[in-house]
Design a protein around this motif. Structure first.
Motif, PDB file in Angstrom:
ATOM      1  N   ARG A  69      -5.014   6.220  -0.552  1.00  0.00           N
ATOM      2  CA  ARG A  69      -4.221   5.228  -1.264  1.00  0.00           C
ATOM      3  C   ARG A  69      -4.092   5.576  -2.748  1.00  0.00           C
ATOM      4  N   ASP A 119       0.840  -1.196   0.000  1.00  0.00           N
ATOM      5  CA  ASP A 119       0.000   0.000   0.000  1.00  0.00           C
ATOM      6  C   ASP A 119       0.875   1.246   0.000  1.00  0.00           C
ATOM      7  N   SER A 151       0.414   5.305   0.087  1.00  0.00           N
ATOM      8  CA  SER A 151      -0.625   6.292   0.371  1.00  0.00           C
ATOM      9  C   SER A 151      -0.010   7.634   0.710  1.00  0.00           C
TER      10      SER A 151
END
Length: 304
Positions: free
Chosen positions: A262, A241, A243
């Motif tokens: 994100r 992820d 972000s």
């Protein structure tokens, strides 16, 4: 010819032995179910012993480490079908523990290869100028490892720090090292530390100049800093992820109220930073920018 290590656990009558163990365990399981929610420690211990005996009976079919290895490799090869994973070779005279280690490593490599096959390749996210490949004109990039001391509660935090600076703004990406404390759970503390250590006191570039290694004039404000959070692919994580983290500057309280957004992909630079040879995270015996908090940070300068 392969030199085989004979196993003392081999039993030519292993099938009959397995049937007896299986029948005993099945009877105990029936008794256990009939007891309902009543915990019987003696019955639990008996089931555990019988299960171990069942496993031992099954493994007693193997005359040698090679027989053991070849048997379980059939399952492992099926698990790795279609993946770019090298098949392990059992060396002559290998012990049972060595054979088990080879099988375990092969299974792990196949599992990681399967996950890599399903993961999207890194790509610079649209509408994000930071961490682009190649870097923006007038942008200076530094990559280092950061280790923040243990807070009052929780472990110390280790991460990779990617910082890009222009004359007007700074973009900071905090990459999880996947050990130590969570970067995400400490993002306000880390962001406040970076701002205070690198760019305070307000209204001067003196410390920023020392860090960036270049002359200049201007002022960085907390609003000039943009933070990002990257949890890379590793271990049991099935996806990475990347972000942006929007925070509120609250003066003496530092950054507060983080909010994550994100991105659809991870910048190539950020993904590659995880795979670069790391500077060991250990006390280096000197302070960086006269900071107590950075006493245990080993700085690795890199060129864009």
């Amino acid at each position: 010819m392969h030199s085989e290590t004979r196993l003392s656990t081999y039993d030519p009558d292993w099938e009959a032995r397995w049937e007896r163990c299986h029948a005993a365990l099945t009877a105990s399981r029936v008794e256990q179910r009939s007891a309902g929610n009543i915990l019987d420690a003696e019955l639990e211990a008996r089931c555990s012993r019988e299960l171990n005996a069942l496993h031992a009976a099954y493994h007693a079919q193997f005359r040698s480490t090679k027989a053991y290895f070849d048997h379980f490799m059939t399952f492992h090869v099926e698990h790795a079908r279609g993946l770019d994973v090298a098949l392990p070779q059992l060396p002559g005279g290998a012990s049972l523990e060595e054979a088990k280690g080879l099988l375990e490593r092969f299974w792990t490599e196949a599992d990681l290869a399967q996950r890599d096959k399903c993961r999207p390749l890194p790509a610079d996210p649209p509408n994000l100028a930071a961490f682009a490949t190649p870097p923006r004109a007038g942008c200076q990039r530094t990559i280092e490892q950061l280790s923040l001391p243990r807070p009052p509660e929780g472990p110390a935090v280790d991460c990779i720090l990617i910082m890009e600076a222009t004359s007007q703004e700074i973009h900071v990406c905090l990459v999880h090292a996947l050990y130590g404390g969570s970067v995400t759970n400490n993002i306000e503390r880390i962001a406040t530390h970076i701002d205070n250590d690198r760019f305070a006191p307000r209204g001067t570039w003196q410390r920023a100049q020392a860090f960036l290694g270049r002359p200049g004039s201007g002022t960085y404000r907390p609003e000039s800093l943009s933070f990002y959070d990257y949890l890379p692919f590793a271990g049991s994580f099935s996806k990475g992820d990347f972000s942006s983290v929007n925070m509120t500057w609250s003066g003496k309280s530092g950054f507060t109220a983080p909010r994550w957004r994100r991105f659809p992909s991870t910048p190539v630079l950020v993904a590659e930073a995880v795979r670069r040879p790391a500077t060991p995270l250990r006390p280096v015996g000197q302070r960086v920018l006269a900071s107590d908090a950075l006493e245990y940070s080993a700085v690795q300068r890199t060129s864009a």
